[in-house]
Enzyme design. Sequence first.
Site, PDB file in Angstrom:
ATOM      1  CG  ASP A  13     -40.496  26.796 -32.516  1.00 33.26           C
ATOM      2  OD1 ASP A  13     -40.044  27.177 -33.384  1.00 33.26           O
ATOM      3  OD2 ASP A  13     -41.068  26.630 -31.512  1.00 33.26           O
ATOM      4  CD  GLU A  40      -5.809  24.763 -14.748  1.00 33.05           C
ATOM      5  OE1 GLU A  40      -5.869  25.032 -13.563  1.00 33.05           O
ATOM      6  OE2 GLU A  40      -4.231  24.161 -14.907  1.00 33.05           O
ATOM      7  CD  GLU A  71     -10.786  26.274 -10.493  1.00 33.23           C
ATOM      8  OE1 GLU A  71      -9.436  26.002  -9.271  1.00 33.23           O
ATOM      9  OE2 GLU A  71     -11.346  27.145  -9.794  1.00 33.23           O
ATOM     10  CD  GLU A 111      -8.478  24.665  -7.489  1.00 37.61           C
ATOM     11  OE1 GLU A 111      -8.271  25.441  -6.274  1.00 37.61           O
ATOM     12  OE2 GLU A 111      -7.640  24.797  -8.266  1.00 37.61           O
ATOM     13  CD  GLU A 144      -7.810  22.933 -11.231  1.00 39.04           C
ATOM     14  OE1 GLU A 144      -8.293  23.940 -10.931  1.00 39.04           O
ATOM     15  OE2 GLU A 144      -7.355  22.357 -12.089  1.00 39.04           O
ATOM     16  CG  HIS A 194      -7.183  28.897 -13.808  1.00 35.74           C
ATOM     17  ND1 HIS A 194      -6.113  28.109 -13.651  1.00 35.74           N
ATOM     18  CD2 HIS A 194      -7.859  30.042 -13.815  1.00 35.74           C
ATOM     19  CE1 HIS A 194      -6.845  28.795 -12.069  1.00 35.74           C
ATOM     20  NE2 HIS A 194      -7.399  29.911 -12.527  1.00 35.74           N
ATOM     21  NE  ARG A 244       0.263  29.873  -9.214  1.00 35.43           N
ATOM     22  CZ  ARG A 244      -0.006  28.766 -10.156  1.00 35.43           C
ATOM     23  NH1 ARG A 244      -1.058  28.222 -10.256  1.00 35.43           N
ATOM     24  NH2 ARG A 244       0.625  27.497  -9.976  1.00 35.43           N
ATOM     25  CD  GLU A 246      -2.332  29.007 -15.833  1.00 36.06           C
ATOM     26  OE1 GLU A 246      -1.867  28.801 -15.219  1.00 36.06           O
ATOM     27  OE2 GLU A 246      -3.658  28.777 -14.866  1.00 36.06           O
ATOM     28  NE  ARG A 264      -4.083  32.567 -12.840  1.00 33.90           N
ATOM     29  CZ  ARG A 264      -3.902  31.724 -12.001  1.00 33.90           C
ATOM     30  NH1 ARG A 264      -3.541  30.573 -12.729  1.00 33.90           N
ATOM     31  NH2 ARG A 264      -4.627  31.148 -11.220  1.00 33.90           N
TER      32      ARG A 264
HETATM   33  N1  GLU Z   1     -10.206  29.264  -8.097  1.00 34.69           N
HETATM   34  C1  GLU Z   1      -9.408  30.713  -8.807  1.00 34.69           C
HETATM   35  C2  GLU Z   1      -9.652  31.530 -10.151  1.00 34.69           C
HETATM   36  O1  GLU Z   1     -11.223  31.260  -9.575  1.00 34.69           O
HETATM   37  C3  GLU Z   1      -7.979  29.723  -9.574  1.00 34.69           C
HETATM   38  C4  GLU Z   1      -7.166  28.771  -8.087  1.00 34.69           C
HETATM   39  C5  GLU Z   1      -5.988  27.910  -9.139  1.00 34.69           C
HETATM   40  O2  GLU Z   1      -7.087  27.212  -9.532  1.00 34.69           O
HETATM   41  O3  GLU Z   1      -4.664  28.307  -8.849  1.00 34.69           O
HETATM   42  O4  GLU Z   1      -9.563  31.594 -10.441  1.00 34.69           O
HETATM   43 MG    MG Z   2      -7.627  25.331 -10.238  1.00 29.92          MG
END
Ligand code: GLU
Ligand code: MG
Length: 450
Positions: free
Chosen positions: A64, A139, A141, A192, A199, A248, A319, A339, A341
């Site tokens: 269902d 990746e 976390e 991390e 991670e 990421h 980053r 990548e 993010r």
């Molecule tokens: N924790 C970080 C985020 O919120 C990333 C840290 C990293 O792995 O560079 O994306």
């Molecule tokens: Mg990380």
Amino acid sequence: MAQVESKNRATSDPDARKKVLKEIKERGIEDVLLWFTDVEGHLKSFSITTSEVEGALDDGMGFDGSSVTGFNAIEESDMVAIPDPGTFRILPDGLTGRLICDVVTPDGQPFGGDPRHVLRLALERMKSMGFDTFNIGPEAEYFLFKDDKGTETLDEGGYFAQTTMDAATTIRRDTIRALEQMGIPVEYHHHEVGPSQHEIDIRFTNAADMADYMLTYRLIVKEVAKQHGYHATFMPKPLFGENGSGMHTHQSLFTDGRNSFYDADDKWHLSATGKAFIAGQLRHAREITAVFAQWVNSYKRLVPGYEAPVYVAWSQRNRSALIRIPLYKPGSENATRAELRCPDPACNPYLTFACLLHAGLEGIEKGYELPDPMETNLYHLTAEQRREQGIVSLPETLGEAIDELSRSELARKALGPHIFDRYVELKRKEWDEYRVQLTDWEMKKYLPVL
Ligand code: GLU
Ligand code: MG
């Protein structure tokens, strides 16, 4: 619950089905779990006895769908789950098998509310454009807390901290063992930046398998923590003032075993295909943010200063950008990748990978031009400087993200009409519920002075 005859099976390789039955017998499996997800990516599971498995593999199991978030109303709620034999795995208890299912309607048609189907359609579009594989390396976390009532951490370790054999280290080791036992290869794992934050990176594979893996990953991480008496959470931002948890997502397109993103002669080693793909994701990022960051809490993570992206730009080193192109190492053509993010690990992986792929393919199909990379720390630019350079931000709240999504042709195409409409409705409701709350912050800030 009943077995039903379906005319159009989503998966029907007879040899693969036989292999599952043989393994169940040989390994003495007692119970088999059938898994699928609702539109938000919550794992749904029901259990069948081993004598039912053969019929279930052939014809599916009816259920269902009316109580599954984002599926159907009562009057059209009969659904059929068809186990995909290729997903058969044995859980770490050694006694329980599991199969991931496609959801179809009683007349055997793929169900538009099934996130797995949405990803399959995205992959079909990719194939029609001449690529055969969308590779994903996530990746994801997470935090470990003493329990699910608060945020008491288990350690104060930071990035790559090698803590002594404390509880968290043992839990991570046991988690990796359980993942590998289930056929999920782990590439890296580490502490991390945040206290009690970890991670584990699964080795990249095609998007369809990876989305299935993510369901297993989240369950195993939580289960193993629980066995040790703790609580693991993928909540994107559980601790104020600390990094949140991201997912990421490393991506590349392959054709005949060759990486279509790689070009030896380009200064970033990126092919025209790779550039257009990234341009597509940048151009459409705001429209699909509500999918890869789907909770009110996701937007508490996407703020400046915590290594999470805020601005729509790309870079090789930076980053704080939305998309990073990891530096090319000679001889590793196949590792050229984008990548992204911004996704968080509490997303629905099927819908997220589908939307990312559609956005990238749109860039390739329409020949979008890639803007110049941004190598400065974007967190340090003033609003004026960003405006001058044409850098826009991701939506700041779930409300803003849903407004963007609801106007997006690309999101409608990616999610399909069924999920698109229900998703917008569901997430608007979540946002409305949140925005009328009175928070501690405003009571403390305003009550004494206003
Ligand atoms: N924790 C970080 C985020 O919120 C990333 C840290 C990293 O792995 O560079 O994306
Ligand atoms: Mg990380």
